[in-house]
Design a protein around this motif. Structure first.
Motif, PDB file in Angstrom:
ATOM      1  N   GLU B 107      14.214  73.091  26.957  1.00  0.00           N
ATOM      2  CA  GLU B 107      14.889  73.085  25.550  1.00  0.00           C
ATOM      3  C   GLU B 107      15.844  72.305  24.941  1.00  0.00           C
ATOM      4  N   GLN B 110      15.143  69.047  25.053  1.00  0.00           N
ATOM      5  CA  GLN B 110      13.746  68.727  23.071  1.00  0.00           C
ATOM      6  C   GLN B 110      14.801  68.848  21.898  1.00  0.00           C
ATOM      7  N   ARG B 113      16.509  65.813  21.954  1.00  0.00           N
ATOM      8  CA  ARG B 113      15.512  64.711  21.492  1.00  0.00           C
ATOM      9  C   ARG B 113      14.827  64.586  19.602  1.00  0.00           C
ATOM     10  N   SER B 114      15.508  65.850  19.303  1.00  0.00           N
ATOM     11  CA  SER B 114      14.758  65.534  17.799  1.00  0.00           C
ATOM     12  C   SER B 114      16.670  65.818  16.924  1.00  0.00           C
TER      13      SER B 114
END
Lengths: 250, 358
Positions: B107, B110, B113-114
């Motif tokens: 999580e 991610q 990355r976002s």
């Protein structure tokens, strides 16, 4: 109104992460159709709509607009393709910081060469078409839910799209407003020659306006039948489809 | 089985232990009910019966509901009509510890990355803006400038004035021992202009505008307004995020300068009323101590804090989920991210400015 395919869905699988919502969807929507995407709650109807308008990416398969792949198009080309569609969201999704006229005017200002006066005129005309003449300077929160939906429709029609998408248009509307919206949808299809795609489970609307449909089943996680809604009601070979279209009575 | 007396949730749900012992001890093929003495009842009896019937099913004992009152019979049938859907029950909490660590790492990865994706898009959008090719409404920008700039003046006035006052008191206590109270002006002036003015204004903006930006964008996500922009091929980055970043970037330097001035006034207030300094004397001393480079440095820091706050606010807003509680989370997270970013930047600036001898 048999026409060529406006939208073709090919081997589409939709998934959230590992969870497959629907798989192997194959159907096409002909120009001039009022195409109903139906199915029980939570079967992925709205998600399918989000795929059709590019808000979600297919897990597998692709979506074609006419002959051209929408899924594989480059971002710039995709934006051009999106300009030919209009979407009415479930909640209207009007930009709450702008007046109704500004909401309708925004796409006109962005994508046409019209002058400010002409834009104002066109925006007022579109609002008049949905029965909101005189409400140009209202803000979305100041009007009723039904009016917000109609204003959302005026905005969706701003650029005279070839295809109009409706997400649960009659949800939250009283029976008379829902009926008026249905009539408006047929009127738009006939007068503008637009193709209409509707996500709904409102049986009255499905039979009144749908000329073709697809049924998404949440148990087998795929489409199990498609065709004219009244025929599906009477002759579908799937019990679940008939049951759905007859409010559970066989 | 005989059910009697009155059953109410307030009195608790009796355990099925006795029934279990009974079933284990003897061979029973069927359970019937005698409800002759049953008084008032509510969900508690239904809960007892469903667990009893689950128990019976496990032991292949038939339950004969004929003896139950009709309403209860129907409720029991209703509760068991739809079998539990496989996989519908959440199993997250049963995962082993290691699994949960792994999920957390994935999580975090991610999310990171976002974050990066957003920053990259923002950079591209700023590039388009500088080349004059970004599309947004001037009236939106004007409104944001008003909201995040002009309307922040009262709170900035209050906080920076009090901060100047506090700094003056702290300085006065130390400097009085040397009889050098006039240097309170230097202390307050330099501290406010170099660092504190920008820092405190930045933190105010994180709480005010950063939270507002996150809540605005988050609720626009809930109402599908952002979807509506995207399907009209209008970039939400240009249309929503850019004006917010630009507005704060324009307003923060001005607010910082204003906050500096208010802080110096706060210091002067203490100097004049408590330390017997004349206003002119105090201000001249301040003007002497504060160099132009201090002012420029402070304003520069303020602008950077502005960009950080606006970016954090918009980032968390765009990442918000689609429920009202996640909009609240987004606003909270925007303030936390904004303040952390400001403090980290402040530390970096302190080091760099020291190394450069500014």
């Amino acid at each position: 109104m048999e026409g060529r395919a406006a939208i073709t869905v090919r081997d589409l699988t939709m998934a959230y992460g590992d969870f497959v919502l629907q798989r192997d969807l194959n159907f096409s929507i002909r120009t001039g159709d009022i195409f109903v995407i139906m199915g029980g709650s939570g079967c992925g109807k709205s998600t399918l709509l989000r795929h059709l308008i590019g808000l979600n990416e297919p897990f597998e398969g692709e979506i074609l607009y006419g002959e051209e792949s929408f899924t594989r198009a480059a971002p710039a080309r995709r934006m051009e393709m999106l300009r030919r569609i209009g979407v009415l969201y479930q909640s209207g999704a009007l930009w709450s910081s702008m007046t109704l006229a500004e909401n309708v005017a925004l796409p006109l200002g962005e994508f046409t060469d019209l002058g400010a006066d002409e834009i104002r005129e066109v925006a007022a005309l579109k609002l008049a078409l949905v029965g909101l003449a005189g409400f140009e300077d209202y803000y979305p929160p100041d009007i009723s839910g039904g009016m917000q939906k109609r204003a959302g429709l005026a905005r969706a029609m701003a650029l005279d799209p070839d295809i109009l998408f409706f997400d649960e248009p009659s949800a939250g509307l009283d029976p008379i407003s829902a009926r008026l919206l249905d009539d408006l949808i047929i009127e738009l299809r006939d007068s503008l020659g637009a193709t209409i795609v509707i996500v709904t489970h409102e049986l009255a609307s499905i039979f009144a306006i749908g000329t073709n449909s697809v049924f998404l089943d949440s148990e087998s996680r795929t489409m199990i039948d498609m065709g004219v809604p009244t025929e599906l009601r009477d002759h579908s070979e799937h019990e679940r489809v008939r049951r759905f279209l007859r409010r559970g009575e066989l | 089985m005989r059910l009697s007396g009155s059953w109410s949730l307030a009195g608790g749900i009796p355990s099925t232990g006795e029934l279990e012992r009974e079933l284990a001890g003897t061979v029973v093929s069927r359970i019937a009910f005698d409800t002759g003495g049953l008084g008032e009842w509510d969900t508690s009896i239904l809960a007892f019966l469903t667990s009893a019937s689950r128990l019976a099913r496990e032991r292949h004992v038939t339950i004969d509901p004929a003896g139950l009152p009709q309403g209860l019979r129907r409720l029991l049938a209703l509760a068991e009509a739809v079998p539990e859907k496989d996989g519908a029950r959440s199993t997250v909490s049963d995962d082993p510890f290691i699994d949960r660590i792994g999920e957390l790492v994935i999580e975090t990865h991610q999310l990171f990355r976002s974050d990066l994706h957003f920053l990259g898009q923002l950079a591209l959008t700023l590039g388009r803006f500088l080349r004059g090719r970004a599309r947004f409404r001037g009236s939106d920008l004007a409104l944001l400038v008003q909201q995040s700039g002009f309307e922040a003046l009262p709170i900035v006035t209050l906080v920076t004035f009090l901060l100047g006052l506090i700094l003056a008191f702290v300085g006065a206590i130390q400097l009085q021992t040397f009889g050098a109270t006039i240097y309170v002006a230097d202390l307050v002036g330099v501290a406010m202009v170099r660092d504190m003015g920008a820092l405190i204004t930045g933190i105010i903006m994180a709480g005010r505008s950063g939270a507002a930006f996150a809540a605005q964008l988050g609720s626009m996500k809930v109402t599908q307004e952002i979807d509506a922009l995207e399907t009209m091929s209008i970039s939400s980055m240009e249309f929503l995020v850019l004006p917010r970043v630009v507005a704060l970037c324009l307003m923060m330097p001005l607010l910082t300068l204003y906050g500096d001035a208010m802080g110096i006034l706060g210091g002067a207030f203490v100097g004049v009323t408590m330390l017997d300094l004349s206003p002119v004397e105090y201000l001249l001393q301040t003007a002497d101590a504060v160099g132009f480079s201090h002012v420029v440095g402070g304003v520069f820091k303020g602008s950077v804090y502005g960009v950080l706050v606006a970016t954090a606010g918009c980032l968390r807003g765009v990442q918000s989920g689609k429920s009202s509680s996640s909009v609240g989370d987004a606003a909270t997270s925007a303030v936390v991210t904004g303040i952390v970013a400001i403090i980290v930047a402040c530390g970096v600036f302190a080091f760099v400015f020291y190394a450069l001898g500014l």
